[in-house]
Write an enzyme that holds these catalytic residues in place. Structure first.
Site, mmCIF file in Angstrom:
data_model
loop_
_atom_site.group_PDB
_atom_site.id
_atom_site.type_symbol
_atom_site.label_atom_id
_atom_site.label_comp_id
_atom_site.label_asym_id
_atom_site.label_seq_id
_atom_site.Cartn_x
_atom_site.Cartn_y
_atom_site.Cartn_z
ATOM 1 N N LYS A 2 0.856 -1.182 0.000
ATOM 2 C CA LYS A 2 0.000 0.000 0.000
ATOM 3 C C LYS A 2 0.891 1.230 0.000
ATOM 4 O O LYS A 2 1.640 1.479 0.941
ATOM 5 C CB LYS A 2 -0.883 -0.012 1.245
ATOM 6 C CG LYS A 2 -1.748 1.232 1.372
ATOM 7 C CD LYS A 2 -2.727 1.102 2.514
ATOM 8 C CE LYS A 2 -3.553 2.364 2.653
ATOM 9 N NZ LYS A 2 -4.518 2.261 3.755
ATOM 10 N N LYS A 33 -2.090 -1.552 -3.928
ATOM 11 C CA LYS A 33 -2.943 -0.375 -3.906
ATOM 12 C C LYS A 33 -2.112 0.880 -3.995
ATOM 13 O O LYS A 33 -1.139 0.968 -3.250
ATOM 14 C CB LYS A 33 -3.731 -0.430 -2.594
ATOM 15 C CG LYS A 33 -4.558 0.754 -2.258
ATOM 16 C CD LYS A 33 -5.214 0.531 -0.934
ATOM 17 C CE LYS A 33 -5.971 1.785 -0.601
ATOM 18 N NZ LYS A 33 -6.223 1.927 0.785
HETATM 19 C C1 PBG Z 1 -7.481 3.186 5.524
HETATM 20 C C2 PBG Z 1 -7.696 3.149 4.054
HETATM 21 C C3 PBG Z 1 -7.534 4.170 3.094
HETATM 22 C C4 PBG Z 1 -8.001 3.647 1.891
HETATM 23 C C5 PBG Z 1 -8.384 2.337 2.141
HETATM 24 N N1 PBG Z 1 -8.163 2.038 3.479
HETATM 25 C C6 PBG Z 1 -7.095 5.562 3.236
HETATM 26 C C7 PBG Z 1 -5.702 5.896 3.549
HETATM 27 O O1 PBG Z 1 -4.829 5.036 3.679
HETATM 28 O O2 PBG Z 1 -5.460 7.091 3.712
HETATM 29 C C8 PBG Z 1 -8.081 4.385 0.596
HETATM 30 C C9 PBG Z 1 -9.048 3.804 -0.391
HETATM 31 C C10 PBG Z 1 -9.414 4.703 -1.512
HETATM 32 O O3 PBG Z 1 -8.789 5.759 -1.762
HETATM 33 O O4 PBG Z 1 -10.376 4.337 -2.205
HETATM 34 N N2 PBG Z 1 -6.155 3.192 5.926
#
Ligand code: PBG
Length: 316
Positions: free
Chosen positions: A194, A247
């Site tokens: 991520k 992601k």
């Molecule tokens: C929580 C999380 C996030 C997203 C998914 N889980 C936000 C972040 O990390 O700031 C983002 C998903 C999206 O942008 O659709 N940590």
């Protein structure tokens, strides 16, 4: 054989031929639909920068679950938005929290697979994904809270928990906690790779989860470091992740491809809020959405998490 014996256009001469020679096609069965569940509202609320997306009250989930079933989508991914936040994100692991309630409700309505996001950022008043030690996110103290959160989701009936906090050791900690509490059959879909991404901003606005100071770069990955992404994935597989996730999706096609070639676990890719918002901005037509989703699958994703999952019927 060179031209003119070879004419590549013969492979594109009609729609029928193109269909026959095509190698990748999307199926609704590849998709997980993300759902925002908010405490303290009585009707669904539209999300400003994500056309067609809403925040739902627990009591209003029936409509969207029915749409998922009609669309043939096998799974949903839940995000909770609590009324109250505090420094420790307590609402994330409360027995009667908003996500816990939503999981129970969906399980009463349907046999759709329920994945639940395990992170603290929607629940902390400072907006970081873990608890703080002054202005640093404390990795190891956060692990205890992620374990409690995951177990509370399993207890409510989740099929899979999806840790997204990017704390080191989160998969091993959660696997151990689930097993200890008798939830050995509950799976883990880990957000292994991520990246700290500007593509999350519509989500943060929708979920009220933007960090109140600083950024997430000390725990989410640097997009200049692809090798680290593969290391993260490998660590999570060894720690017991059943499904690993990359992601965002379109900016990470190289990572998806490399992970697919290297590992033998189901691979998910998350087409995030910013990707969706751009594709739905009105500048491009729907074909661009189809093209992007196909590229994500072509790169090697077995599962695609997408806000467009319910519109697939129109795309396919
Ligand atoms: C929580 C999380 C996030 C997203 C998914 N889980 C936000 C972040 O990390 O700031 C983002 C998903 C999206 O942008 O659709 N940590």
């Amino acid at each position: 054989m060179p031209f003119p014996k070879t004419r590549m256009r013969r492979l594109r001469s009609s729609e029928r031929i193109r269909d026959l020679v095509s190698e990748v096609s999307l199926s609704e069965k590849d998709f997980i639909y993300p759902i925002f569940v908010k405490e303290g509202i009585s009707k669904k609320e539209p999300i400003a920068r994500m056309p067609g997306q809403f925040r739902y009250p627990v009591d209003g989930l029936e409509e969207v679950i029915k749409r998922c079933e009609d669309a043939g989508i096998p799974g949903v991914l839940l995000f909770g938005i609590p009324k109250d936040k505090d420094a420790a994100g307590s609402e994330a692991y409360k027995r009667e929290g908003v996500v816990q309630g939503a999981i129970k409700k969906i399980k009463e309505l349907s046999d759709i697979a329920v994945f639940s996001d395990v992170c603290l950022c929607q629940y902390t008043d400072h907006g970081h994904c873990g608890v703080l030690d002054r202005d640093i996110v404390d990795n190891d103290r956060t692990l205890d809270l992620l374990k409690k959160t995951a177990v509370s989701h399993a207890r409510s009936g989740a099929d899979y928990v999806a840790p997204s906090a990017m704390m080191d050791g989160q998969v091993a900690a959660i696997r151990e906690a689930l097993d200890k509490e008798g939830f050995g059959d509950i799976g883990i879909m880990s957000y292994s790779a991520k990246f700290a991404s500007a593509f999350y901003s519509p989500f943060r606005e929708a979920a009220g989860s933007a960090p109140q100071f600083g950024d997430r770069k000390s725990y989410q990955m640097d997009y200049r470091s692809p090798t680290q992404a593969l290391r993260e994935i490998e660590l999570d597989i060894n720690a017991g992740a059943d499904i690993v996730l990359v992601k965002p999706a379109l900016p990470c096609l190289d990572i998806i491809r490399r992970a697919k070639e290297k590992y033998n676990v189901p691979l998910a890719a998350y087409q995030v809020s910013g990707e969706y918002a751009l594709l739905r901005s009105g500048i491009l037509d729907k074909e661009a959405l189809h093209e992007s989703l196909t590229a994500i699958k072509r790169a090697g994703a077995d599962i695609i998490i997408s806000y467009a999952a319910l519109e697939l019927g129109e795309l396919l």
